[in-house]
Design an enzyme around this catalytic site. Structure first.
Site, PDB file in Angstrom:
ATOM      1  N   LYS A 215      35.018  58.259  33.170  1.00 51.05           N
ATOM      2  CA  LYS A 215      35.244  57.380  32.011  1.00 51.05           C
ATOM      3  C   LYS A 215      33.959  56.626  31.621  1.00 51.05           C
ATOM      4  O   LYS A 215      33.590  56.544  30.446  1.00 51.05           O
ATOM      5  CB  LYS A 215      36.355  56.384  32.346  1.00 51.05           C
ATOM      6  CG  LYS A 215      36.531  55.264  31.357  1.00 51.05           C
ATOM      7  CD  LYS A 215      37.070  55.728  30.019  1.00 51.05           C
ATOM      8  CE  LYS A 215      37.008  54.607  28.987  1.00 51.05           C
ATOM      9  NZ  LYS A 215      37.538  55.004  27.699  1.00 51.05           N
ATOM     10  N   CYS A 269      34.649  48.798  24.844  1.00 49.34           N
ATOM     11  CA  CYS A 269      34.381  49.950  25.730  1.00 49.34           C
ATOM     12  C   CYS A 269      32.908  50.354  25.722  1.00 49.34           C
ATOM     13  O   CYS A 269      32.212  50.168  26.720  1.00 49.34           O
ATOM     14  CB  CYS A 269      35.256  51.125  25.311  1.00 49.34           C
ATOM     15  SG  CYS A 269      37.004  50.813  25.573  1.00 49.34           S
TER      16      CYS A 269
HETATM   17  N1  LIG Z   1      41.268  49.091  23.502  1.00 50.25           N
HETATM   18  C1  LIG Z   1      40.896  50.346  23.653  1.00 50.25           C
HETATM   19  O1  LIG Z   1      40.813  51.107  22.698  1.00 50.25           O
HETATM   20  C2  LIG Z   1      40.615  50.917  25.032  1.00 50.25           C
HETATM   21  C3  LIG Z   1      40.347  52.284  25.156  1.00 50.25           C
HETATM   22  C4  LIG Z   1      40.120  52.804  26.415  1.00 50.25           C
HETATM   23  C5  LIG Z   1      40.135  51.961  27.518  1.00 50.25           C
HETATM   24  N2  LIG Z   1      40.372  50.633  27.382  1.00 50.25           N
HETATM   25  C6  LIG Z   1      40.405  49.800  28.581  1.00 50.25           C
HETATM   26  O2  LIG Z   1      41.758  49.411  28.804  1.00 50.25           O
HETATM   27  C7  LIG Z   1      41.794  48.109  29.388  1.00 50.25           C
HETATM   28  C8  LIG Z   1      42.671  47.192  28.550  1.00 50.25           C
HETATM   29  O3  LIG Z   1      42.062  47.053  27.287  1.00 50.25           O
HETATM   30  P1  LIG Z   1      42.855  46.498  26.033  1.00 50.25           P
HETATM   31  O4  LIG Z   1      42.001  46.775  24.861  1.00 50.25           O
HETATM   32  O5  LIG Z   1      44.259  46.987  26.026  1.00 50.25           O
HETATM   33  O6  LIG Z   1      42.859  44.917  26.374  1.00 50.25           O
HETATM   34  P2  LIG Z   1      43.596  43.748  25.576  1.00 50.25           P
HETATM   35  O7  LIG Z   1      42.768  42.537  25.727  1.00 50.25           O
HETATM   36  O8  LIG Z   1      43.986  44.224  24.220  1.00 50.25           O
HETATM   37  O9  LIG Z   1      44.955  43.541  26.385  1.00 50.25           O
HETATM   38  C9  LIG Z   1      45.001  43.139  27.691  1.00 50.25           C
HETATM   39  C10 LIG Z   1      46.244  42.290  27.900  1.00 50.25           C
HETATM   40  O10 LIG Z   1      46.305  41.972  29.296  1.00 50.25           O
HETATM   41  C11 LIG Z   1      46.805  40.659  29.428  1.00 50.25           C
HETATM   42  N3  LIG Z   1      46.447  40.181  30.767  1.00 50.25           N
HETATM   43  C12 LIG Z   1      45.262  39.770  31.252  1.00 50.25           C
HETATM   44  N4  LIG Z   1      45.352  39.482  32.555  1.00 50.25           N
HETATM   45  C13 LIG Z   1      46.632  39.714  32.921  1.00 50.25           C
HETATM   46  C14 LIG Z   1      47.330  39.618  34.134  1.00 50.25           C
HETATM   47  N5  LIG Z   1      46.730  39.233  35.259  1.00 50.25           N
HETATM   48  N6  LIG Z   1      48.646  39.915  34.136  1.00 50.25           N
HETATM   49  C15 LIG Z   1      49.279  40.307  33.016  1.00 50.25           C
HETATM   50  N7  LIG Z   1      48.644  40.446  31.829  1.00 50.25           N
HETATM   51  C16 LIG Z   1      47.336  40.156  31.784  1.00 50.25           C
HETATM   52  C17 LIG Z   1      46.187  39.896  28.270  1.00 50.25           C
HETATM   53  O11 LIG Z   1      46.942  38.738  27.957  1.00 50.25           O
HETATM   54  C18 LIG Z   1      46.216  40.950  27.161  1.00 50.25           C
HETATM   55  O12 LIG Z   1      47.398  40.854  26.351  1.00 50.25           O
HETATM   56  C19 LIG Z   1      40.336  47.655  29.508  1.00 50.25           C
HETATM   57  O13 LIG Z   1      39.848  47.977  30.773  1.00 50.25           O
HETATM   58  C20 LIG Z   1      39.646  48.514  28.460  1.00 50.25           C
HETATM   59  O14 LIG Z   1      38.282  48.691  28.756  1.00 50.25           O
HETATM   60  C21 LIG Z   1      40.630  50.091  26.153  1.00 50.25           C
END
Ligand SMILES: NC(=O)c1ccc[n+]([C@@H]2O[C@H](COP(=O)([O-])OP(=O)(O)OC[C@H]3O[C@@H](n4cnc5c(N)ncnc54)[C@H](O)[C@@H]3O)[C@@H](O)[C@H]2O)c1
Length: 417
Positions: A215, A269
């Protein structure tokens, strides 16, 4: 290997669509988020992010009783962790959210459970999750503690990185191939059985460390290629060559495919994940580090050109079109467009009209910043002396070019060539 109940920890851009898709396939899904307003919204069948088709999926899953949300985990057959994994000011991985999410599972874990880390993580983080949980749950056997045919671990842990493209998440979550890295082969097989419920793409099994690096490599690859295009665009400027034309013509070569230059690289990312490689191998990642430097320097470079033009005018009004980090989304994280506006404001431009149709209030970085207001597109085009196109949102592509007549235009995305 049946999974009747699934808990998705973190209901953001990745977690909420994932939860809704599994719920749509008949699994009883609990979404867990420590943000109470997200939880309340999901329980009303509402979404808090812009992603095509997600609202209907969530509404249907909630009204069918298959998806609900809570602030604390409950027992389940499987857990998917999709919490943020940002970096610190010193470009180091910040695993606080990941570890807090893992720790929150301690009280509800039982023999036979599966945990999949979907968050993007540095190499070794999935194992660190296993180690942390082992210290919290001494009565359960965890995969890093060794497993053979006679002694399978009680809890299975795997990493399966998410590769979705914002704006296309629903289709990509089901259609993309998944890399699945188990801490042991059994862990990988369990995780593949979970994804079989919802994923039509291939499930490609490997080790957790390989899946973690795959990744990070994907995003570092993108970053390096974008940096090449951006560096080339600066060279073109210096030599009086149109960068868009140069790239277009070079790409007629059958083995060349240069990406489009832009105002920098943003998002959660590509602008972040290469640093996780750098942190693990600082002396062996010169190219990856250089790419980060080039891409991070682009907003200041663009702002410098705009300010040069502004210097020739008296009290210019500057319209900045787009604040998101890419087209047709509302995600402003690490956005180079926000960075450009900050540079202009820091240079004391009196009126900066930021146009971002996907948001209702300015992001914290721009809130209360002198000179910056969130403006409607029509009003901004009407009054601007300088128009800066920062994001290629569809609504900006549809602008009648005649409306730019007489204005100084900076098109960082090459849509008005
Ligand atoms: N957004 C994308 O397009 C994308 C694509 C590939 C990978 N990722 C990866 O996926 C992961 C999540 O990204 P995202 O964009 O969905 O993040 P985001 O910020 O949109 O959502 C994360 C959620 O997790 C919650 N959270 C934080 N700590 C918590 C805990 N201890 N318990 C419960 N909830 C908790 C937050 O309140 C938030 O709503 C990251 O590692 C990111 O790098 C994201």
């Amino acid at each position: 290997m049946t999974f009747n109940t699934l808990s998705v920890i973190g209901l953001g851009y990745v977690g909420l669509p994932t939860a809704a898709i599994f719920a749509g396939r008949g699994v009883d899904v609990l979404g867990v988020d420590n943000n109470a307003s997200v939880v309340e919204g999901v329980n009303r069948g509402e979404v808090h992010i812009v992603e095509p088709d997600l609202d209907k999926l969530v509404r249907d899953a909630v009204s069918a009783g298959k998806l609900r949300a809570a602030t604390e985990p409950e027992p389940a057959d499987a857990f998917i962790i999709a919490v943020p994994t940002p970096f610190t000011d010193g470009n180091k991985p910040d695993l606080r959210y990941l570890m807090a999410a893992a720790e929150s599972l301690g009280p509800v874990l039982k023999k036979g459970d599966l945990i999949v880390v979907e968050s993007t993580v540095p190499v070794g983080a999935t194992r660190a999750v296993s180690e942390r949980l082992a210290s919290l749950c001494p009565n359960l056997r965890f995969p890093h503690q060794g497993e053979d045919a006679s002694a399978e671990s009680d809890v299975h842990i795997a990493h399966s990185p998410e590769r979705v493209l914002p704006g296309h998440v629903i289709a990509e979550l089901t259609r993309n191939d998944r890399v699945i890295g188990g801490l042991t082969p059994n862990c990988g097989k369990r995780a593949a059985a979970l994804y079989d419920i919802a994923v039509e793409g291939q499930c490609l099994l490997t080790t957790a460390a390989t899946a973690e690096l795959v990744k990070l490599s994907e995003n570092a690859y993108r970053d390096v290629n974008i940096a090449f295009a951006n560096e080339l665009s600066i060279i073109c400027e210096r030599l009086g060559v149109d960068p868009w034309e140069a790239v277009e013509l070079a790409n007629h070569h059958p083995r060349v495919n240069i990406l489009q230059p832009g105002p920098g690289v943003g998002g959660h990312c590509i602008a972040v994940d290469p640093w996780f490689i750098v942190d693990s191998a600082p002396n062996d990642s010169a190219l990856i580090q250089a790419a980060r430097t080039v891409n991070d320097s682009m907003p200041a470079h663009l702002a410098g050109k705009i300010l040069d033009a502004a210097d020739t005018m008296s009290a210019p009004v500057i319209a900045c079109l787009g604040l998101a980090y890419k087209a047709d989304i509302d995600d402003l994280r690490q956005s180079p467009a926000v960075d450009v506006v900050q540079h202009l404001a820091a240079a004391e431009i009196e009126i900066i009209l930021a146009v971002e149709p996907h948001i209702e209030t300015l992001p914290p970085e721009l809130e209360g910043v002198r000179g910056v207001t969130l403006a409607e597109l029509d009003a901004a085009l009407e009054s601007a002396d300088i128009v800066v196109l920062l994001v290629d949102h569809s609504v900006f592509k549809a602008i009648d070019r005649k409306r730019l007549d007489g204005k100084q235009v900076f098109d960082a995305r090459g849509i008005w060539r």
